[in-house]
Design a protein around this motif. Structure first.
Motif, PDB file in Angstrom:
ATOM      1  N   LEU A 176       7.893   2.315   6.615  1.00  0.00           N
ATOM      2  CA  LEU A 176       9.053   1.531   6.189  1.00  0.00           C
ATOM      3  C   LEU A 176       8.611   0.268   5.456  1.00  0.00           C
ATOM      4  O   LEU A 176       9.208  -0.120   4.443  1.00  0.00           O
ATOM      5  N   GLY A 177       7.550  -0.361   5.948  1.00  0.00           N
ATOM      6  CA  GLY A 177       7.014  -1.530   5.253  1.00  0.00           C
ATOM      7  C   GLY A 177       6.558  -1.175   3.845  1.00  0.00           C
ATOM      8  O   GLY A 177       6.823  -1.897   2.879  1.00  0.00           O
ATOM      9  N   GLN A 178       5.868  -0.034   3.705  1.00  0.00           N
ATOM     10  CA  GLN A 178       5.407   0.394   2.378  1.00  0.00           C
ATOM     11  C   GLN A 178       6.583   0.652   1.433  1.00  0.00           C
ATOM     12  O   GLN A 178       6.543   0.273   0.257  1.00  0.00           O
ATOM     13  N   ILE A 179       7.616   1.325   1.945  1.00  0.00           N
ATOM     14  CA  ILE A 179       8.769   1.645   1.089  1.00  0.00           C
ATOM     15  C   ILE A 179       9.467   0.375   0.636  1.00  0.00           C
ATOM     16  O   ILE A 179       9.773   0.203  -0.564  1.00  0.00           O
ATOM     17  N   TYR A 180       9.719  -0.545   1.558  1.00  0.00           N
ATOM     18  CA  TYR A 180      10.382  -1.794   1.168  1.00  0.00           C
ATOM     19  C   TYR A 180       9.512  -2.614   0.225  1.00  0.00           C
ATOM     20  O   TYR A 180      10.014  -3.260  -0.702  1.00  0.00           O
ATOM     21  N   ALA A 184      -3.741  -0.860  11.524  1.00  0.00           N
ATOM     22  CA  ALA A 184      -3.506  -2.289  11.751  1.00  0.00           C
ATOM     23  C   ALA A 184      -4.118  -3.121  10.622  1.00  0.00           C
ATOM     24  O   ALA A 184      -3.504  -4.086  10.143  1.00  0.00           O
ATOM     25  N   PHE A 185      -5.319  -2.743  10.190  1.00  0.00           N
ATOM     26  CA  PHE A 185      -5.988  -3.460   9.104  1.00  0.00           C
ATOM     27  C   PHE A 185      -5.160  -3.385   7.826  1.00  0.00           C
ATOM     28  O   PHE A 185      -4.925  -4.393   7.149  1.00  0.00           O
ATOM     29  N   ASN A 186      -4.715  -2.169   7.480  1.00  0.00           N
ATOM     30  CA  ASN A 186      -3.939  -2.006   6.249  1.00  0.00           C
ATOM     31  C   ASN A 186      -2.585  -2.696   6.338  1.00  0.00           C
ATOM     32  O   ASN A 186      -2.075  -3.194   5.336  1.00  0.00           O
ATOM     33  N   ALA A 187      -2.012  -2.738   7.531  1.00  0.00           N
ATOM     34  CA  ALA A 187      -0.757  -3.477   7.711  1.00  0.00           C
ATOM     35  C   ALA A 187      -0.991  -4.967   7.455  1.00  0.00           C
ATOM     36  O   ALA A 187      -0.173  -5.638   6.805  1.00  0.00           O
TER      37      ALA A 187
END
Length: 842
Positions: free
Chosen positions: A197-201, A227-230
């Motif tokens: 969802l973070g990637q889409i937004y 976690a790192f990529n987030a």
């Protein structure tokens, strides 16, 4: 039995989670089932699951009164479908799930089968069928909510979201992902969904909402990689519109850089820092970070490509084409074919390569000419300095190579002790080259120090011309004086430590200087054309063209250059300049098509009309020939050949009719002379083969293509039939003198036992000819399963251990084509058929 099969399936899933890699540079799919190779590596686990479930069904199933009376029989069928699914055999899994749905309509397992069926359609990219299946399942769930298992309810929105994501319909996936979160997924799935969802937004530039979801994903304590990529994506969500400073973000990223666990992730951290710097309008700093991202990229090819392309675009837009070329060239070395705008990037890279090649020609020849024009003393001083710098560089690289070798030698014993499992697989990693941790560290250190080096002798010397054995000088001295002198001269001209090496390429004679100037002229013209046509950079184009005209006022491209300059300056509304080059063109080349066009804008219209007149006259002349009016044909043909200058194809046809008419009204010798003139004057025309046939009849074949290159070997493939529904065989043709066929069969059998234990595959071999054996493995029900086997076994190092690539050929062949091949025995011919019909259609 069922329990054993289910445990084997679970073990396989665990192995898949270890081997399947996510590409965090793209929006993740909800489920990652890995590549086809990952799926095939699970065969031992999944085949065991299928075997145990099948035995359970065979031994215990009691189906009467339209109902299964024994528990776990329906679960066994579902287990079989799931095992096929994880093996990437989606057609088989689809058929199994359909069977479960239809066979057990009275059982709630049908809902789970529907879900897996939809998932199979997703993997097969049959999204309409997937959606139809999910819609039907949703109706059933709404009708009978109490009958639906909880795991089906929880997974339904995930499967539907995955369907939209795989079609890149990201906005439509959002609601289903949110629904999945509210259904309380397990911690791992919940973190992944929030990350997606973070990637889409973020892709929709809703950075505030993206940040919220990235933070929620991190709070779920997911795998370190997620976690790192987030955290990285959270940093790139920094938005200057909200007047938030980047100080804290940079501080956090700098801290991540210093942590040893992020050693292999530095490329992503530098990329995030570059993104923040761009947003803060610090372009120079951003470029520096992007360069560091490329330089530190070790294992993430997608990130390396991403950073390189961003740098390439930046330098391209700034018209720094040589720098742009360097980074585009870096990118395409690792660029996956599914990368966005792949074809456009490849095209830009090719254009830049072409541009830089021509720039290098100009720069190189100018430097050589400048050096040639110097006094002997000055020239030798410069060459001596180049040689001295080269020796210093080589010495430094040798010292670094020795230090690297010493570091490997001093590694702890547990990283160097050899150990290997039977069958070619790695052991538990005692020896250095079987220890993933040691290999990863060593590879990272090597790339940091040396960059990408090709595996070859003297790999540590970047200038391979410098890789020379100086002992040869002493050996040469031992030869006789005459031969030794000749060899010494040759050696010196190939030794970059000798002046002769550099003097040999200098244009010190008039002929060499003329050749050098021709190279510069061609390169300058090419540069002007590339800048104009491929980059639409008219100022740079004009600069190149004008440099060509000013430096070489009598160059071979002068006519075209004048015209290009006229058109470019006209587009730029530089009327005076455009008129200047127009006048030069008309004055110096008054009879050219360009001059006629500039003086008469309707020139090409008139030329087209002339062409139409030629075609009309030809049609009339051809009618006269068919009517037997040969003198009229001869007269019309002569008139056409003296009146018209084009089109060439029509003139060739007139020449042909003229020759035929001569054959009717004069002697045969005149016909032969006219036809010989035609085939030489119009070698590419449609009528040339017709004329050649008549000549061959009159005198025997004549050689009109002696200067043409030998055509590539072609094969008549009509003896083979391609039927996609035929049963197939995997075949190997091996050199009997170099390959132990029995040992090869044993290794193939081991491979089959490990990865295809359920397929009951047979192995046979026969003598194909005096030097080759034909090994056959089969049978396979269809092309897809045969090609899957082909790709898997051809990549297996154990099967082909100690066998050179040139000693065997592998391919798939249909059962009905096998006797044809065995009779024909032409391996190259069948390989051409295999590549055309099997591999190109994948």
């Amino acid at each position: 039995m069922y329990w054993n099969g289910r445990e084997s399936l679970r073990e396989g899933i665990v192995e898949l989670e270890k081997s399947a890699k996510d590409n965090y540079n793209k929006i993740l799919t909800v489920y990652n089932y890995g590549t086809k190779e990952n799926g095939q590596s699970l065969n031992p686990y999944m085949d065991k699951a299928i075997e145990k479930a099948s035995i359970n069904i065979q031994r215990h199933s009691m189906y009467f009164e339209h109902k299964e009376q024994i528990n776990y029989i329906d679960d066994s069928y579902l287990l079989i479908g799931q095992a096929y699914f994880y093996k990437h055999e989606y057609h088989k899994s689809k058929r199994t799930f359909e069977y479960v749905m239809n066979k057990y309509k009275y059982n709630d397992i049908k809902y789970e089968a529907m879900l897996w069926l939809a998932n199979s359609y997703n993997q097969l990219e049959k999204y309409k069928k997937a959606r139809s299946t999910l819609d039907y399942l949703k109706n059933e769930m709404d009708k009978y909510p109490k009958d639906v298992p909880k795991n089906v309810t929880k997974q339904f929105p995930l499967i539907k979201a995955d369907m939209f994501i795989r079609q890149e319909k990201f906005t439509q996936a959002i609601d289903f992902l949110v629904d999945a979160i509210y259904l309380r997924q397990d911690k791992k799935t919940d973190a992944r969904v929030k990350f997606i969802l973070g990637q889409i937004y973020q892709s929709e530039d809703e950075l505030y909402r993206a940040s919220d979801y990235y933070m929620l994903a991190i709070k779920r304590n997911p795998s370190y990689e997620l976690a790192f990529n987030a955290a990285i994506n959270l940093a790139t969500c920094y938005d200057t519109r909200y007047e938030e400073g980047s100080k804290d973000i940079r501080k956090k990223l700098d801290k991540m850089l210093k942590e040893d666990k992020n050693l292999d992730f530095r490329d992503q951290i530098y990329y995030a820092l570059a993104d923040v710097a761009y947003k803060d309008a610090e372009d120079s700093l951003a470029i520096a970070y992007l360069r560091l991202s490329v330089a530190t990229s070790v294992s993430n090819d997608f990130q390396k490509a991403e950073s390189s392309i961003k740098l390439g675009k930046y330098f391209f837009e700034g018209k720094k084409y040589q720098l742009a070329q360097a980074y585009y060239d870096t990118a395409i070395q690792v660029l996956p074919e599914d990368y966005p705008d792949y074809k456009r990037i490849m095209a830009n890279s090719e254009f830049l390569n072409e541009l830089v090649d021509n720039l290098i020609v100009v720069q190189t020849q100018d430097s050589l000419q400048m050096l040639a024009a110097m006094s002997v003393e000055d020239r030798n001083a410069i060459i001596d300095k180049v040689i001295e710098d080269l020796k210093i560089q080589e010495e430094k690289e040798r010292e670094e190579a020795e230090a690297l070798a010493a570091m490997a030698e001093n590694m702890p014993p547990d990283m160097r002790n050899p150990g290997q499992q039977m069958g070619g697989g790695p052991s538990q990693g005692k020896w250095y080259f079987y220890n993933p941790q040691a290999m990863s560290f060593g590879f990272s250190e090597f790339k940091k120090k040396w960059g990408n080096r090709k595996l070859e002798d003297n790999w540590f010397i970047s200038n391979k011309l410098a890789a020379i054995d100086f002992l040869e000088d002493e050996q040469i001295a031992e030869n006789d004086s005459l031969g030794g002198a000749a060899d010494s001269t040759s050696m010196a001209s190939n030794n970059p430590h000798n002046r002769a090496y550099y003097l040999d390429g200098l244009p010190l004679t008039e002929d060499k200087l003329d050749s050098s100037n021709v190279l510069v002229q061609d390169a300058l013209y090419n540069l002007g054309t590339i800048y104009k046509d491929k980059f639409e950079d008219l100022p740079r184009s004009n600069e190149s063209f004008e440099t060509l005209v000013n430096r070489y006022p009598e160059n071979s491209h002068l006519l075209q250059t004048y015209y290009q300059l006229y058109r470019s300056f006209s587009k730029m509304d530089s009327i005076d300049k455009a008129e200047y080059y127009k006048n030069l063109l008309v004055q110096q080349f008054p009879e050219s098509d360009y001059a006629k066009l500039l003086l008469n804008p309707d020139y090409y219209k008139e030329l087209e009309a002339e062409k139409n007149r030629a075609i009309t006259l030809y049609n009339e002349t051809y009618d006269h020939y068919t009517s037997g009016h040969y003198y009229t044909v001869y007269s019309n043909s002569n008139r056409a050949l003296s009146t018209f200058e084009e089109p060439e194809e029509i003139l060739a046809k007139f020449e042909y009719l003229r020759a035929l008419s001569i054959g009717k009204i004069e002697v045969v010798d005149s016909l032969q002379a006219a036809l010989e003139k035609l085939v030489i004057k119009y070698p590419d025309s449609e009528v040339k083969p017709l004329a050649q046939n008549i000549l061959d009849y009159l005198t025997g074949p004549i050689d009109t293509t002696s200067t043409e290159e030998e055509p590539e070997e072609t094969f008549d493939l009509s003896l083979y039939e391609f039927n996609p529904s035929s049963k197939q065989i995997f075949a190997l043709v091996v050199d009997d003198s170099k390959v132990n066929v029995n040992a090869l069969k044993v290794r193939i059998s081991d491979f089959n036992e490990k990865f295809y234990s359920l397929e009951n595959i047979s192995i046979t071999n026969i003598l194909l000819n005096k030097i080759s054996h034909f090994v056959m493995v089969g049978n396979f029900e269809d092309i897809e399963s045969a090609l899957n086997y082909f790709h898997a076994i051809m990549k297996n190092e154990y099967v082909f251990a100690n066998i050179s690539e040139g000693d065997y050929n592998g391919f798939v062949i249909a059962q009905e084509n096998y006797p044809v091949f065995y009779k024909d025995k032409d391996v190259e011919k069948y390989l051409a058929f295999f590549r055309e019909k099997y591999l190109e259609n994948e």
